[in-house]
Design an enzyme around this catalytic site. Structure first.
Site, short mmCIF file in Angstrom:
data_model
loop_
_atom_site.label_atom_id
_atom_site.label_comp_id
_atom_site.label_asym_id
_atom_site.label_seq_id
_atom_site.Cartn_x
_atom_site.Cartn_y
_atom_site.Cartn_z
N SER A 130 0.87 -1.18 0.00
CA SER A 130 0.00 0.00 0.00
C SER A 130 0.90 1.23 0.00
O SER A 130 2.03 1.17 0.51
CB SER A 130 -0.87 0.01 1.26
OG SER A 130 -1.51 1.27 1.41
N TYR A 143 -2.29 -1.23 10.42
CA TYR A 143 -2.39 -1.49 8.96
C TYR A 143 -1.14 -0.96 8.26
O TYR A 143 -0.51 -1.69 7.48
CB TYR A 143 -3.64 -0.82 8.39
CG TYR A 143 -3.80 -1.01 6.89
CD1 TYR A 143 -4.17 -2.24 6.36
CD2 TYR A 143 -3.56 0.04 6.00
CE1 TYR A 143 -4.31 -2.43 4.99
CE2 TYR A 143 -3.69 -0.14 4.63
CZ TYR A 143 -4.08 -1.38 4.13
OH TYR A 143 -4.21 -1.56 2.76
N LYS A 147 1.77 -3.10 6.16
CA LYS A 147 2.08 -2.85 4.74
C LYS A 147 3.55 -2.45 4.57
O LYS A 147 4.17 -2.75 3.56
CB LYS A 147 1.13 -1.80 4.17
CG LYS A 147 -0.31 -2.31 4.05
CD LYS A 147 -0.39 -3.54 3.16
CE LYS A 147 -1.79 -4.07 2.97
NZ LYS A 147 -1.83 -5.22 2.04
P1 NAD Z 1 -11.24 -6.59 -0.60
O1 NAD Z 1 -11.69 -6.54 0.82
O2 NAD Z 1 -12.20 -6.30 -1.68
O3 NAD Z 1 -10.55 -7.99 -0.91
C1 NAD Z 1 -9.67 -8.62 0.01
C2 NAD Z 1 -9.87 -10.12 -0.12
O4 NAD Z 1 -8.99 -10.76 0.83
C3 NAD Z 1 -11.31 -10.54 0.24
O5 NAD Z 1 -11.90 -11.27 -0.81
C4 NAD Z 1 -11.14 -11.35 1.50
O6 NAD Z 1 -12.07 -12.42 1.64
C5 NAD Z 1 -9.69 -11.85 1.38
N1 NAD Z 1 -9.22 -12.20 2.72
C6 NAD Z 1 -9.17 -11.38 3.81
N2 NAD Z 1 -8.86 -12.09 4.90
C7 NAD Z 1 -8.70 -13.39 4.49
C8 NAD Z 1 -8.39 -14.58 5.18
N3 NAD Z 1 -8.20 -14.62 6.51
N4 NAD Z 1 -8.31 -15.72 4.46
C9 NAD Z 1 -8.53 -15.72 3.11
N5 NAD Z 1 -8.82 -14.61 2.42
C10 NAD Z 1 -8.92 -13.45 3.11
O7 NAD Z 1 -10.01 -5.59 -0.64
P2 NAD Z 1 -9.17 -5.00 -1.86
O8 NAD Z 1 -9.33 -3.54 -1.81
O9 NAD Z 1 -9.43 -5.74 -3.12
O10 NAD Z 1 -7.70 -5.30 -1.32
C11 NAD Z 1 -6.74 -6.11 -1.99
C12 NAD Z 1 -5.35 -5.71 -1.49
O11 NAD Z 1 -5.09 -4.34 -1.84
C13 NAD Z 1 -5.21 -5.79 0.03
O12 NAD Z 1 -3.94 -6.34 0.36
C14 NAD Z 1 -5.29 -4.34 0.47
O13 NAD Z 1 -4.65 -4.09 1.69
C15 NAD Z 1 -4.61 -3.66 -0.70
N6 NAD Z 1 -4.95 -2.23 -0.81
C16 NAD Z 1 -6.23 -1.83 -0.99
C17 NAD Z 1 -6.52 -0.46 -1.07
C18 NAD Z 1 -7.94 0.04 -1.24
O14 NAD Z 1 -8.15 1.27 -1.10
N7 NAD Z 1 -8.90 -0.79 -1.56
C19 NAD Z 1 -5.47 0.48 -1.00
C20 NAD Z 1 -4.17 0.03 -0.84
C21 NAD Z 1 -3.90 -1.34 -0.75
#
Ligand code: NAD
Length: 243
Positions: A130, A143, A147
């Site tokens: 992130s 968090y 990251k």
């Molecule tokens: P999201 O919540 O849509 O998807 C995350 C997925 O991870 C979900 O499908 C969830 O079921 C799975 N997951 C979580 N805990 C789990 C567990 N214990 N076992 C198995 N699966 C598990 O989120 P996203 O926005 O698609 O995030 C994807 C990545 O991007 C993450 O690592 C997040 O930190 C990173 N990210 C997201 C953002 C944002 O603004 N959305 C910004 C920076 C980084």
């Protein structure tokens, strides 16, 4: 068809960014093993549902995927969770969840997966960190720390395994319009659509990222076009580097 014949494991494949990464890899010829808590609705060649907090599941994922796909060339450590608040408001449960999903699981998957990629003659790992792992934002101490940890691990592994032809890099997104961002707004009592539109106005490009904005960079790092990249942290932020 940059990924014709390639075999990929994608975690968090039922989520906002992971679903699009899996779709785009498959559209370009890869066969995908999808991992998430519940993969029933995910389009993929192989579905491996389970909880990344279970060490046995995380340890076994790369081999399970490789067995089902006939080998493994690409691992995308995308699954993640976000907990809010300063350290003084962080519970033991938040701590264990954040470290478990965001750091320990990708560590376990890389540890088990790197020898399999080496067996295949090389490969690529892309971790989703992130921007907040590089420039910590307010009110999300644990968090941000997780990251930063996965970003640092990426840099270390990128260097340590380059000699095996394994390219390990990370994408560092700023806000992306996914369930993670939307549920965060809902929990705080905001209308997600309005909040995302307002947030978009703070981004120099004028909008919050869509999942495909991130997935395009993930695919680049997983492809031969990134053949000279090892241990890089690539910020994808629409021009908004610090939160
Ligand atoms: P999201 O919540 O849509 O998807 C995350 C997925 O991870 C979900 O499908 C969830 O079921 C799975 N997951 C979580 N805990 C789990 C567990 N214990 N076992 C198995 N699966 C598990 O989120 P996203 O926005 O698609 O995030 C994807 C990545 O991007 C993450 O690592 C997040 O930190 C990173 N990210 C997201 C953002 C944002 O603004 N959305 C910004 C920076 C980084």
């Amino acid at each position: 068809m940059r990924f014709k014949g390639k075999r990929a494991l994608v975690t968090g494949a039922a989520g906002g960014i992971g679903k699009v990464i899996s779709q785009m890899l498959r559209a370009e010829g890869a066969r995908v093993a999808a991992a998430d808590r519940n993969c029933d609705a995910v389009d993929a060649e192989v579905r491996i549902s389970g909880n990344l907090l279970d060490p046995a599941y995380a340890d076994a994922l790369p081999r399970t995927a490789a067995k089902a796909l006939g080998g493994l060339d690409i691992i995308i450590n995308n699954a993640g969770v976000i907990t809010r608040g300063p350290v003084t408001e962080t519970t033991d449960q938040d701590w264990a969840l954040s470290i478990g999903v965001n750091v320990e699981a990708p560590f376990r998957i890389c540890r088990a997966g790197i020898p399999l990629l080496a067996e295949a003659g090389g490969g690529a790992i892309v971790n989703i960190a992130s921007c907040w792992g590089v420039h910590p934002g307010p009110n999300h101490a644990v968090y941000c720390m997780t990251k930063a940890a996965i970003a640092s691990l990426t840099q270390c592994m990128g260097r340590d395994h380059a000699h095996q032809g394994i390219h390990i890099n990370a994408v560092c997104p700023n806000e992306v319009d996914t369930p993670m961002l939307r549920t965060g707004f809902e929990k705080r009592g905001f209308d997600p659509a309005t909040a995302i539109a307002e947030l978009g106005r703070t981004v120099p490009l004028g909008r919050v990222a869509r999942p495909d904005d991130i997935a395009d960079v993930v695919l680049f790092l997983a492809s031969d076009a990134a053949r000279y990249m090892c241990g890089s942290l690539v910020e994808v932020n629409g021009g908004k580097p610090v939160s």
